[in-house]
Design a protein around this motif. Sequence first.
Motif, PDB file in Angstrom:
ATOM      1  N   ILE A  83      67.849  59.650  72.692  1.00  0.00           N
ATOM      2  CA  ILE A  83      68.075  58.315  72.125  1.00  0.00           C
ATOM      3  C   ILE A  83      67.724  58.305  70.639  1.00  0.00           C
ATOM      4  O   ILE A  83      68.472  57.786  69.807  1.00  0.00           O
ATOM      5  CB  ILE A  83      67.259  57.260  72.881  1.00  0.00           C
ATOM      6  N   ALA A  84      66.578  58.886  70.301  1.00  0.00           N
ATOM      7  CA  ALA A  84      66.143  58.928  68.905  1.00  0.00           C
ATOM      8  C   ALA A  84      67.133  59.709  68.044  1.00  0.00           C
ATOM      9  O   ALA A  84      67.476  59.284  66.933  1.00  0.00           O
ATOM     10  CB  ALA A  84      64.755  59.545  68.808  1.00  0.00           C
ATOM     11  N   SER A  85      67.611  60.849  68.550  1.00  0.00           N
ATOM     12  CA  SER A  85      68.567  61.658  67.784  1.00  0.00           C
ATOM     13  C   SER A  85      69.908  60.950  67.656  1.00  0.00           C
ATOM     14  O   SER A  85      70.560  61.037  66.612  1.00  0.00           O
ATOM     15  CB  SER A  85      68.750  63.025  68.460  1.00  0.00           C
ATOM     16  N   GLY A  86      70.328  60.263  68.717  1.00  0.00           N
ATOM     17  CA  GLY A  86      71.582  59.525  68.646  1.00  0.00           C
ATOM     18  C   GLY A  86      71.548  58.412  67.624  1.00  0.00           C
ATOM     19  O   GLY A  86      72.538  58.158  66.921  1.00  0.00           O
ATOM     20  N   MET A  87      70.406  57.760  67.514  1.00  0.00           N
ATOM     21  CA  MET A  87      70.275  56.684  66.534  1.00  0.00           C
ATOM     22  C   MET A  87      70.302  57.205  65.098  1.00  0.00           C
ATOM     23  O   MET A  87      70.646  56.472  64.171  1.00  0.00           O
ATOM     24  CB  MET A  87      68.986  55.900  66.791  1.00  0.00           C
ATOM     25  N   ILE A  88      69.972  58.492  64.907  1.00  0.00           N
ATOM     26  CA  ILE A  88      70.043  59.097  63.576  1.00  0.00           C
ATOM     27  C   ILE A  88      71.480  59.061  63.057  1.00  0.00           C
ATOM     28  O   ILE A  88      71.721  58.824  61.862  1.00  0.00           O
ATOM     29  CB  ILE A  88      69.527  60.552  63.615  1.00  0.00           C
ATOM     30  N   VAL A  89      72.459  59.286  63.940  1.00  0.00           N
ATOM     31  CA  VAL A  89      73.863  59.264  63.523  1.00  0.00           C
ATOM     32  C   VAL A  89      74.235  57.880  62.997  1.00  0.00           C
ATOM     33  O   VAL A  89      74.879  57.743  61.945  1.00  0.00           O
ATOM     34  CB  VAL A  89      74.777  59.657  64.699  1.00  0.00           C
ATOM     35  N   ILE A  90      73.825  56.843  63.727  1.00  0.00           N
ATOM     36  CA  ILE A  90      74.119  55.466  63.294  1.00  0.00           C
ATOM     37  C   ILE A  90      73.434  55.177  61.962  1.00  0.00           C
ATOM     38  O   ILE A  90      74.034  54.609  61.041  1.00  0.00           O
ATOM     39  CB  ILE A  90      73.660  54.468  64.375  1.00  0.00           C
ATOM     40  N   MET A  91      72.179  55.583  61.855  1.00  0.00           N
ATOM     41  CA  MET A  91      71.441  55.339  60.610  1.00  0.00           C
ATOM     42  C   MET A  91      72.038  56.113  59.437  1.00  0.00           C
ATOM     43  O   MET A  91      71.969  55.671  58.294  1.00  0.00           O
ATOM     44  CB  MET A  91      69.968  55.689  60.798  1.00  0.00           C
ATOM     45  N   ALA A  92      72.630  57.298  59.727  1.00  0.00           N
ATOM     46  CA  ALA A  92      73.252  58.073  58.659  1.00  0.00           C
ATOM     47  C   ALA A  92      74.481  57.358  58.103  1.00  0.00           C
ATOM     48  O   ALA A  92      74.717  57.348  56.888  1.00  0.00           O
ATOM     49  CB  ALA A  92      73.626  59.464  59.171  1.00  0.00           C
ATOM     50  N   PHE A  93      75.265  56.741  58.997  1.00  0.00           N
ATOM     51  CA  PHE A  93      76.413  55.969  58.518  1.00  0.00           C
ATOM     52  C   PHE A  93      75.948  54.776  57.682  1.00  0.00           C
ATOM     53  O   PHE A  93      76.463  54.525  56.592  1.00  0.00           O
ATOM     54  CB  PHE A  93      77.249  55.478  59.701  1.00  0.00           C
ATOM     55  N   LEU A  94      74.969  54.042  58.201  1.00  0.00           N
ATOM     56  CA  LEU A  94      74.466  52.879  57.479  1.00  0.00           C
ATOM     57  C   LEU A  94      73.701  53.266  56.219  1.00  0.00           C
ATOM     58  O   LEU A  94      73.619  52.483  55.274  1.00  0.00           O
ATOM     59  CB  LEU A  94      73.558  52.049  58.393  1.00  0.00           C
TER      60      LEU A  94
END
Length: 264
Positions: free
Chosen positions: A180-191
């Motif tokens: 979950i933490a690693s997946g949220m990194i992708v979203i945060m990278a876009f933002l």
Amino acid sequence: MTEQLVQPAPDVVRTAPRPDMVTYARLDLRRQLRDTFGMFFIVGLPTFMFLVFGLGSDEQVGSGNVGMYIMISMAAYGAVTATTGVAGSAATEQVMGWGRQLGLTPMRPSAFVAAKAAIAMLVALMPVTLIFAIGALTGARGSWSDWVLAALLVWFGSALFAIYGLAMSLVFRGPNATGIASGMIVIMAFLGNVFTPMSGLLLDIGRLTPLYGYAALARFPLTEGYLPVGGRDALWLPVANVLAWTVIFSLLALWGVRRSRART
């Protein structure tokens, strides 16, 4: 005769933690490197993205070119993926009972933390080194100070996301917490303006996200805060972003530790 046999024991006990910590770190690092799926997202994916988007990008950006701008961004993404994953797995191991197993060994909790921190930073160094090396060979351009400062900021700054990985794994408490933490990194990278330049409302929102300050600070030696879409971020903005999220993640981690202790 009995005293002569017993006396050497304290020396053995005192020296045991050091080789145990080194042995654990070596074995755990080997385990991390054998995780083909995980290493692909840490090293392979950022490198591939740089090769796709960074090669041949020779337009001027700050004191360098677009190739270097993308190189720094992709190295930052790989580094935070590494520190998030390693720190998150450490927290998950503790929550799932691995900590009790380690308690049966001579290795102290502080040695376990030190070993995991060293592993996280070593793994984070891999995408930074590889992507910077490929960038140097394929036309990424900037002053020598841009290269040195950007590499150091990318590598040391990724420690913030070790705190993030630890916090998220302690909050979610489960075998899927690291994912979950690693997946949220992708979203945060876009933002966070890491993958593609943003403007308008998305940029305003992105400035408040964790990866924005880290990536902007790493690129600051190259860009001096100037954005590809126009405008400029003063140095205080990424610094304040990093400091604020360090406090937030640290408080979340502390709350997670206290909650885990309250339930045991």
